[in-house]
Write an enzyme that holds these catalytic residues in place. Structure first.
Site, PDB file in Angstrom:
ATOM      1  N   HIS A 173      22.850 -64.623-139.328  1.00  0.00           N
ATOM      2  CA  HIS A 173      23.771 -65.381-138.472  1.00  0.00           C
ATOM      3  C   HIS A 173      24.699 -66.240-139.338  1.00  0.00           C
ATOM      4  O   HIS A 173      25.896 -66.330-139.068  1.00  0.00           O
ATOM      5  CB  HIS A 173      23.004 -66.333-137.548  1.00  0.00           C
ATOM      6  N   LYS A 206      14.080 -63.354-121.725  1.00  0.00           N
ATOM      7  CA  LYS A 206      13.467 -63.350-123.062  1.00  0.00           C
ATOM      8  C   LYS A 206      12.619 -64.601-123.220  1.00  0.00           C
ATOM      9  O   LYS A 206      12.980 -65.666-122.723  1.00  0.00           O
ATOM     10  CB  LYS A 206      14.569 -63.410-124.130  1.00  0.00           C
ATOM     11  N   ARG A 244      24.892 -55.068-136.801  1.00  0.00           N
ATOM     12  CA  ARG A 244      24.038 -54.577-137.889  1.00  0.00           C
ATOM     13  C   ARG A 244      24.002 -53.065-137.828  1.00  0.00           C
ATOM     14  O   ARG A 244      24.978 -52.385-138.055  1.00  0.00           O
ATOM     15  CB  ARG A 244      22.626 -55.157-137.765  1.00  0.00           C
ATOM     16  N   SER A 289      15.818 -62.359-135.808  1.00  0.00           N
ATOM     17  CA  SER A 289      14.955 -63.526-135.583  1.00  0.00           C
ATOM     18  C   SER A 289      13.503 -63.123-135.302  1.00  0.00           C
ATOM     19  O   SER A 289      12.569 -63.802-135.764  1.00  0.00           O
ATOM     20  CB  SER A 289      15.491 -64.351-134.412  1.00  0.00           C
TER      21      SER A 289
HETATM   22  P1  ADP Z   1      21.309 -62.199-128.724  1.00  0.00           P
HETATM   23  O1  ADP Z   1      19.950 -62.376-128.151  1.00  0.00           O
HETATM   24  O2  ADP Z   1      22.420 -62.699-127.855  1.00  0.00           O
HETATM   25  O3  ADP Z   1      21.593 -60.831-129.310  1.00  0.00           O
HETATM   26  P2  ADP Z   1      20.924 -63.147-131.423  1.00  0.00           P
HETATM   27  O4  ADP Z   1      20.691 -64.554-131.870  1.00  0.00           O
HETATM   28  O5  ADP Z   1      19.831 -62.169-131.649  1.00  0.00           O
HETATM   29  O6  ADP Z   1      21.334 -63.250-129.922  1.00  0.00           O
HETATM   30  O7  ADP Z   1      22.243 -62.591-132.103  1.00  0.00           O
HETATM   31  C1  ADP Z   1      23.498 -63.157-131.908  1.00  0.00           C
HETATM   32  C2  ADP Z   1      24.541 -62.249-132.537  1.00  0.00           C
HETATM   33  O8  ADP Z   1      24.360 -62.225-133.952  1.00  0.00           O
HETATM   34  C3  ADP Z   1      24.464 -60.788-132.089  1.00  0.00           C
HETATM   35  O9  ADP Z   1      25.770 -60.274-132.013  1.00  0.00           O
HETATM   36  C4  ADP Z   1      23.681 -60.129-133.200  1.00  0.00           C
HETATM   37  O10 ADP Z   1      23.997 -58.745-133.309  1.00  0.00           O
HETATM   38  C5  ADP Z   1      24.176 -60.899-134.399  1.00  0.00           C
HETATM   39  N1  ADP Z   1      23.224 -60.874-135.520  1.00  0.00           N
HETATM   40  C6  ADP Z   1      21.921 -61.200-135.506  1.00  0.00           C
HETATM   41  N2  ADP Z   1      21.350 -61.021-136.711  1.00  0.00           N
HETATM   42  C7  ADP Z   1      22.336 -60.562-137.540  1.00  0.00           C
HETATM   43  C8  ADP Z   1      22.404 -60.148-138.906  1.00  0.00           C
HETATM   44  N3  ADP Z   1      21.322 -60.133-139.687  1.00  0.00           N
HETATM   45  N4  ADP Z   1      23.610 -59.735-139.388  1.00  0.00           N
HETATM   46  C9  ADP Z   1      24.688 -59.711-138.577  1.00  0.00           C
HETATM   47  N5  ADP Z   1      24.685 -60.046-137.284  1.00  0.00           N
HETATM   48  C10 ADP Z   1      23.543 -60.484-136.762  1.00  0.00           C
END
Ligand code: ADP
Length: 158
Positions: free
Chosen positions: A17, A41, A90, A128
């Site tokens: 992130h 979730k 990703r 996460s």
């Molecule tokens: P959500 O539950 O809304 O997907 P996340 O916190 O998992 O929320 O992710 C928020 C955004 O960040 C999403 O677009 C996700 O694809 C992106 N994201 C999460 N981890 C990574 C990473 N390692 N590299 C790039 N983008 C990421």
């Protein structure tokens, strides 16, 4: 002012992130990290805990603002007259979900433009849930999340 809204669960925020945020800072004058709660979730950290942790990480950075989302993203964007949603991509497996998410947001608010930033290859696998799993099994998360986040994870899961 060009404002980008990076919406996500951030449960917790990872280096993946943070990489997206660093890059978004170069595209927008201000980046709002918008923490969303999903009713479907189960989250480890409460919205407030997530907000406090992220604020601590960006202390002193005037370009970053952290907010909590109550309700729909499309409504939040409309209310504040924001146009750009930032999301990270990703693996190909992200594409399907992100495609649905950006399409539905546009259905709900036609002024929204979603900006996708590709992950750095080294964060390709990082999410996460993986971090939570590793810390709960007493593994090291030093390369995956900032020290502050690792400490908070250990307090919850250790
Ligand atoms: P959500 O539950 O809304 O997907 P996340 O916190 O998992 O929320 O992710 C928020 C955004 O960040 C999403 O677009 C996700 O694809 C992106 N994201 C999460 N981890 C990574 C990473 N390692 N590299 C790039 N983008 C990421």
């Amino acid at each position: 002012m060009k404002i980008g809204v990076y919406a996500g669960s951030f449960d917790p925020i990872t280096f993946g992130h943070l990489d997206i945020i660093n890059r978004a800072e170069k595209l927008f004058e201000k980046v709002i990290i918008l923490i969303a709660e999903s009713k479907t979730k189960k989250h480890l950290f409460s919205l407030n805990e997530r907000k406090e942790m992220i604020e601590e990480l960006f202390k002193g950075n005037k370009k970053i603002k952290v907010e909590v989302l109550n309700g729909l993203l499309a409504e939040y964007m409309k209310k504040n007259d924001f146009k750009f949603v930032i999301r990270g991509l990703r693996a190909i497996s992200d594409f399907d979900y992100e495609f649905q998410y950006s399409t539905i947001n546009r259905e709900l608010n036609e002024n929204i433009e979603t900006v996708f930033l590709m992950t750095e290859p080294k964060y390709f696998y990082l999410n996460s849930s993986l971090v939570k799993e590793i810390v709960s099994l007493k593994g090291k998360a030093k390369e995956l999340v900032p020290e502050l986040i690792e400490k908070k994870l250990k307090e919850k899961l250790g």
